[in-house]
Design a protein around this motif. Structure first.
Motif, PDB file in Angstrom:
ATOM      1  N   LEU A  58      40.460  38.632  47.947  1.00 15.26           N
ATOM      2  CA  LEU A  58      41.175  37.441  47.498  1.00 15.26           C
ATOM      3  C   LEU A  58      40.725  36.984  46.107  1.00 15.26           C
ATOM      4  O   LEU A  58      41.175  35.965  45.607  1.00 15.26           O
ATOM      5  N   TYR A  59      39.838  37.742  45.490  1.00 16.28           N
ATOM      6  CA  TYR A  59      39.308  37.393  44.168  1.00 16.28           C
ATOM      7  C   TYR A  59      39.790  38.445  43.171  1.00 16.28           C
ATOM      8  O   TYR A  59      39.922  39.610  43.510  1.00 16.28           O
ATOM      9  N   ASP A  60      40.025  38.058  41.935  1.00 16.48           N
ATOM     10  CA  ASP A  60      40.568  38.975  40.929  1.00 16.48           C
ATOM     11  C   ASP A  60      39.453  39.840  40.313  1.00 16.48           C
ATOM     12  O   ASP A  60      39.048  39.642  39.172  1.00 16.48           O
ATOM     13  N   CYS A  61      38.967  40.805  41.084  1.00 15.07           N
ATOM     14  CA  CYS A  61      37.897  41.680  40.615  1.00 15.07           C
ATOM     15  C   CYS A  61      38.393  42.702  39.593  1.00 15.07           C
ATOM     16  O   CYS A  61      37.594  43.231  38.822  1.00 15.07           O
ATOM     17  N   GLU A  62      39.682  42.948  39.576  1.00 18.70           N
ATOM     18  CA  GLU A  62      40.233  43.852  38.562  1.00 18.70           C
ATOM     19  C   GLU A  62      40.033  43.251  37.167  1.00 18.70           C
ATOM     20  O   GLU A  62      39.706  43.954  36.221  1.00 18.70           O
ATOM     21  N   PHE A  63      40.197  41.954  37.056  1.00 21.58           N
ATOM     22  CA  PHE A  63      39.947  41.279  35.783  1.00 21.58           C
ATOM     23  C   PHE A  63      38.454  41.352  35.432  1.00 21.58           C
ATOM     24  O   PHE A  63      38.086  41.641  34.295  1.00 21.58           O
ATOM     25  N   ILE A  64      37.603  41.097  36.383  1.00 21.95           N
ATOM     26  CA  ILE A  64      36.152  41.122  36.159  1.00 21.95           C
ATOM     27  C   ILE A  64      35.734  42.520  35.705  1.00 21.95           C
ATOM     28  O   ILE A  64      34.900  42.670  34.816  1.00 21.95           O
ATOM     29  N   GLU A  65      36.341  43.536  36.269  1.00 24.85           N
ATOM     30  CA  GLU A  65      36.000  44.926  35.963  1.00 24.85           C
ATOM     31  C   GLU A  65      36.399  45.340  34.545  1.00 24.85           C
ATOM     32  O   GLU A  65      35.867  46.299  34.004  1.00 24.85           O
ATOM     33  N   GLN A  66      37.309  44.626  33.909  1.00 21.91           N
ATOM     34  CA  GLN A  66      37.723  44.956  32.545  1.00 21.91           C
ATOM     35  C   GLN A  66      36.568  44.810  31.559  1.00 21.91           C
ATOM     36  O   GLN A  66      36.481  45.550  30.588  1.00 21.91           O
ATOM     37  N   ASP A  67      35.673  43.875  31.803  1.00 23.20           N
ATOM     38  CA  ASP A  67      34.499  43.672  30.947  1.00 23.20           C
ATOM     39  C   ASP A  67      33.370  43.103  31.804  1.00 23.20           C
ATOM     40  O   ASP A  67      33.009  41.929  31.689  1.00 23.20           O
ATOM     41  N   PRO A  68      32.806  43.939  32.676  1.00 25.39           N
ATOM     42  CA  PRO A  68      31.832  43.415  33.635  1.00 25.39           C
ATOM     43  C   PRO A  68      30.582  42.818  33.001  1.00 25.39           C
ATOM     44  O   PRO A  68      30.058  41.828  33.498  1.00 25.39           O
ATOM     45  N   SER A  69      30.111  43.377  31.894  1.00 20.50           N
ATOM     46  CA  SER A  69      28.888  42.845  31.297  1.00 20.50           C
ATOM     47  C   SER A  69      29.065  41.392  30.854  1.00 20.50           C
ATOM     48  O   SER A  69      28.120  40.619  30.863  1.00 20.50           O
ATOM     49  N   THR A  70      30.266  41.011  30.499  1.00 22.42           N
ATOM     50  CA  THR A  70      30.549  39.626  30.126  1.00 22.42           C
ATOM     51  C   THR A  70      31.036  38.820  31.330  1.00 22.42           C
ATOM     52  O   THR A  70      30.511  37.750  31.634  1.00 22.42           O
ATOM     53  N   ASN A  71      32.027  39.352  32.049  1.00 15.86           N
ATOM     54  CA  ASN A  71      32.673  38.582  33.112  1.00 15.86           C
ATOM     55  C   ASN A  71      31.774  38.321  34.318  1.00 15.86           C
ATOM     56  O   ASN A  71      31.891  37.272  34.956  1.00 15.86           O
ATOM     57  N   CYS A  72      30.888  39.252  34.651  1.00 17.91           N
ATOM     58  CA  CYS A  72      29.987  39.032  35.786  1.00 17.91           C
ATOM     59  C   CYS A  72      29.012  37.896  35.495  1.00 17.91           C
ATOM     60  O   CYS A  72      28.490  37.268  36.411  1.00 17.91           O
ATOM     61  N   VAL A  73      28.780  37.622  34.238  1.00 19.69           N
ATOM     62  CA  VAL A  73      27.882  36.540  33.832  1.00 19.69           C
ATOM     63  C   VAL A  73      28.660  35.245  33.616  1.00 19.69           C
ATOM     64  O   VAL A  73      28.242  34.177  34.068  1.00 19.69           O
ATOM     65  N   ASP A  74      29.815  35.331  32.961  1.00 23.00           N
ATOM     66  CA  ASP A  74      30.575  34.139  32.591  1.00 23.00           C
ATOM     67  C   ASP A  74      31.246  33.432  33.770  1.00 23.00           C
ATOM     68  O   ASP A  74      31.457  32.220  33.727  1.00 23.00           O
TER      69      ASP A  74
END
Length: 153
Positions: A58-74
């Motif tokens: 139910l979470y948009d992990c595809e978006f997070i995967e586009q730039d994980p080094s930034t998105n996993c933190v932000d």
């Protein structure tokens, strides 16, 4: 005659409803886990019913995967919802830890992989010879001094 097998209310909390088409839901859970699919397919749609390294459908992990080094933190809840993208223990052996600054390590790997204690562990795609291309130098070896006078070495 077989309510313990066929009736959703007789099943465990994480069992899918056998009378519901959860296989089609499982084909694309991030899009399909809506409405009554949530209730009928918990083994597909409920994060609590999934393995530790499964992303929350139910979470948009595809978006997070586009730039994980930034998105996993932000995004505060990205690590909890997208462990297959953000958690080092869920990644392949040669994947960098998205929560570690491997970009700065990559600027000078022959120095940084040695100088930063946890760089080798967190940045294997940069620091581990086994993860590099065949013709890449081992960043933990001083190839620069050999490069200066290759015939002598």
């Amino acid at each position: 005659n077989c309510p313990a097998v066929c009736e959703k209310e007789c099943l465990d909390d994480c069992d899918n409803n056998p009378l519901y088409d959860c296989e089609s839901i499982e084909e694309n859970p991030s899009a399909n886990c809506v409405g009554d699919a949530l209730e009928n397919c918990p083994a597909v749609c409920e994060k609590a019913c999934l393995d530790d390294c499964d992303n929350n459908p139910l979470y948009d992990c595809e978006f997070i995967e586009q730039d994980p080094s930034t998105n996993c933190v932000d995004f505060d809840d990205a690590v909890a919802n997208c462990p297959a993208v953000c958690e080092k223990e869920c990644l392949d052996d040669c994947d960098n830890n998205p929560l570690y600054d491997c970009e700065s390590i990559e600027q000078d790997p022959s120095t940084n992989c040695v100088d930063f204690d946890d760089a080798v562990e967190n940045c294997p795609a940069v620091c581990e010879k086994a993860c590099l291309d065949d013709c890449d130098n081992n960043p933990l070896y001083d190839c620069e001094s050999i490069e200066e006078n290759p015939s002598a070495n």
